[in-house]
Write an enzyme that holds these catalytic residues in place. Structure first.
Site, mmCIF file in Angstrom:
data_model
loop_
_atom_site.group_PDB
_atom_site.id
_atom_site.type_symbol
_atom_site.label_atom_id
_atom_site.label_comp_id
_atom_site.label_asym_id
_atom_site.label_seq_id
_atom_site.Cartn_x
_atom_site.Cartn_y
_atom_site.Cartn_z
ATOM 1 N N LYS A 268 -9.210 -0.418 -5.715
ATOM 2 C CA LYS A 268 -9.225 0.200 -4.379
ATOM 3 C C LYS A 268 -10.502 1.013 -4.198
ATOM 4 O O LYS A 268 -10.770 1.937 -4.966
ATOM 5 C CB LYS A 268 -7.998 1.104 -4.245
ATOM 6 N N HIS B 152 -10.513 1.087 1.786
ATOM 7 C CA HIS B 152 -10.254 2.035 2.884
ATOM 8 C C HIS B 152 -11.483 1.953 3.785
ATOM 9 O O HIS B 152 -12.503 2.576 3.503
ATOM 10 C CB HIS B 152 -10.054 3.455 2.339
ATOM 11 N N HIS C 208 0.879 -1.196 0.000
ATOM 12 C CA HIS C 208 0.000 0.000 0.000
ATOM 13 C C HIS C 208 0.906 1.232 0.000
ATOM 14 O O HIS C 208 1.479 1.584 1.026
ATOM 15 C CB HIS C 208 -0.894 -0.012 1.242
ATOM 16 N N HIS D 160 1.610 5.335 -1.656
ATOM 17 C CA HIS D 160 1.230 6.526 -2.432
ATOM 18 C C HIS D 160 2.485 7.118 -3.063
ATOM 19 O O HIS D 160 3.393 7.550 -2.334
ATOM 20 C CB HIS D 160 0.565 7.567 -1.518
ATOM 21 N N ASP E 35 1.525 2.506 3.488
ATOM 22 C CA ASP E 35 0.655 3.680 3.350
ATOM 23 C C ASP E 35 1.494 4.952 3.424
ATOM 24 O O ASP E 35 1.025 5.997 3.877
ATOM 25 C CB ASP E 35 -0.461 3.685 4.403
ATOM 26 N N HIS F 237 -4.693 -0.819 5.717
ATOM 27 C CA HIS F 237 -4.174 -0.094 6.893
ATOM 28 C C HIS F 237 -5.070 -0.223 8.131
ATOM 29 O O HIS F 237 -5.620 0.752 8.622
ATOM 30 C CB HIS F 237 -3.902 1.383 6.576
HETATM 31 C C1 NCD Z 1 -3.438 8.944 2.234
HETATM 32 C C2 NCD Z 1 -3.021 10.011 1.237
HETATM 33 O O1 NCD Z 1 -2.481 11.042 1.648
HETATM 34 O O2 NCD Z 1 -3.202 9.810 0.016
HETATM 35 N N1 NCD Z 1 -3.448 9.526 3.541
HETATM 36 C C3 NCD Z 1 -3.414 8.869 4.722
HETATM 37 O O3 NCD Z 1 -3.520 9.528 5.756
HETATM 38 N N2 NCD Z 1 -3.257 7.575 4.779
HETATM 39 C C4 NCD Z 1 -4.749 8.409 1.836
HETATM 40 C C5 NCD Z 1 -5.147 7.159 2.551
HETATM 41 O O4 NCD Z 1 -4.589 6.091 2.334
HETATM 42 O O5 NCD Z 1 -6.069 7.237 3.357
HETATM 43 ZN ZN ZN Z 2 -3.248 5.042 1.658
#
Ligand code: NCD
Ligand code: ZN
Length: 337
Positions: free
Chosen positions: A95, A132, A13, A15, A238, A166
């Site tokens: 997702k 999520h 996971h 970003h 995450d 998460h």
């Molecule tokens: C994530 C993001 O910033 O894209 N933020 C987070 O707090 N985890 C989005 C997510 O996975 O919820």
């Molecule tokens: Zn995330």
């Protein structure tokens, strides 16, 4: 000196963002991980095959020479059967974000029962669903309140592979153990911190994320499941970089940036509890089995010798503060093959 070599670490996971931020952060994961599941919450979201291919190309260009596979995920919407059939071989799963639950999720799902036909098609086509799992309730209860939806989906679509992304609560760990088709990812920060670390003293915006860190007993349940390499649990950082200006401000964005220090910090955590032998399954083996992945071969050696976490990662006009900024960690990555 204590050391461990991890084969093909996977981050289930992640970003990576886009444009200049992508250029800064992609190599930081690609260097030490063999692959990662790339979240699709761009603006606009990655919700068609063209944008998926284009995003994957931008990632591949940004990752540099590192051996690394971006496992692409699409943003859940009311897909047709033809769209799913065309996309299946190009992605690892879809997702689902409840509308407005987190960063860039405005285009998410408003009512789960309205999209059941998509779940049915995904189940039949063996396309994994990643969720999520938070309601719009009181912030500490959002995950717990969503568990009924996970249970409903797990029962109604018994062949649908559902990843609870998460997870942050002891209740989620319990639920994961009750259904064969429920699995979960857990982040680094949720194994280490509680809400006290975010807001119990001076506010720490760099530890603010969604779902918010919970109670000590929740952290303990997550930690025990991770240390045991619970076969339904995978590492998903995450890691969610935001520019400094979006974190140190009024209206702080949710997301903790952990990608570059995840491996040494996890080695420290597992070593502290005498469970280094379980790190391989937590960080790769379980994900390989649950998703049927054969990742690129990569051997990452970690040694118990100190490493310094930078105060910030900078480049391409970006400035991102990681977790443990400026601290020394007892473990380091010493070799990558
Ligand atoms: C994530 C993001 O910033 O894209 N933020 C987070 O707090 N985890 C989005 C997510 O996975 O919820
Ligand atoms: Zn995330």
């Amino acid at each position: 000196m204590k050391e461990i070599t991890i084969q093909s670490p996977l981050d289930m996971h992640l970003h990576l963002r886009d444009e200049e931020m992508l250029k800064l952060v992609a190599p930081l994961t690609a260097e030490t991980f063999a692959g990662a599941v790339i979240m699709p919450n761009l603006v606009p979201p990655v919700d068609n095959l063209d944008s998926l291919h284009a995003y994957k190309e931008r990632i591949t260009a940004a990752q540099g020479e590192h051996k690394f596979t971006p496992y692409m995920a699409m943003f859940f919407r009311d897909y047709t059967e033809a769209e799913l059939a065309a996309a299946k071989e190009h992605m690892i799963g879809i997702k689902l974000y409840p509308a407005g639950a987190t960063t860039n999720s405005e285009a998410g799902v408003k009512a789960i029962d309205a999209v059941e036909p998509v779940f049915k098609m995904m189940e039949e086509m063996e396309i994994p669903l990643m969720v999520h799992g938070e309601t719009h309730g009181f912030v500490m209860d959002r995950e717990k309140e969503f568990l009924a939806s996970y249970e409903y989906l797990a029962k109604k679509f018994p062949k649908l592979q559902i990843t609870m992304e998460h997870i942050t609560t002891a209740d989620a760990v319990d639920l994961m153990g009750r259904y064969e088709n429920l699995r979960a990812t857990v982040t680094l920060q949720h194994l280490i911190i509680t809400l006290d670390d975010v807001a119990g003293g001076l506010l720490n915006p760099h530890l603010f994320c969604k779902p918010i860190a919970k109670r000590p007993e929740d952290r303990e349940a997550l930690l025990q499941a991770a240390l045991a390499a619970n076969p339904s649990l995978m590492f998903g950082s995450d890691s969610a970089p935001h520019p400094l200006s979006k974190k140190e401000c009024c209206g702080c964005a949710a997301g903790v940036f952990t990608a570059p220090l995840a491996l040494p910090r996890l080695a420290q955590l597992f070593d502290d509890h005498g469970k280094l032998d379980n790190l391989q399954n937590f960080i790769s083996g379980n994900a390989q089995r649950l998703y049927g992945l054969t990742p690129l071969e990569k051997k990452v050696t970690l040694k118990k010798t100190p490493s310094q976490v930078p105060a910030a990662y900078e480049g391409f006009g970006q400035h991102v503060v990681p977790m443990h900024a400026g601290e020394e960690l007892p473990w380091s990555v010493t070799e990558i093959n």
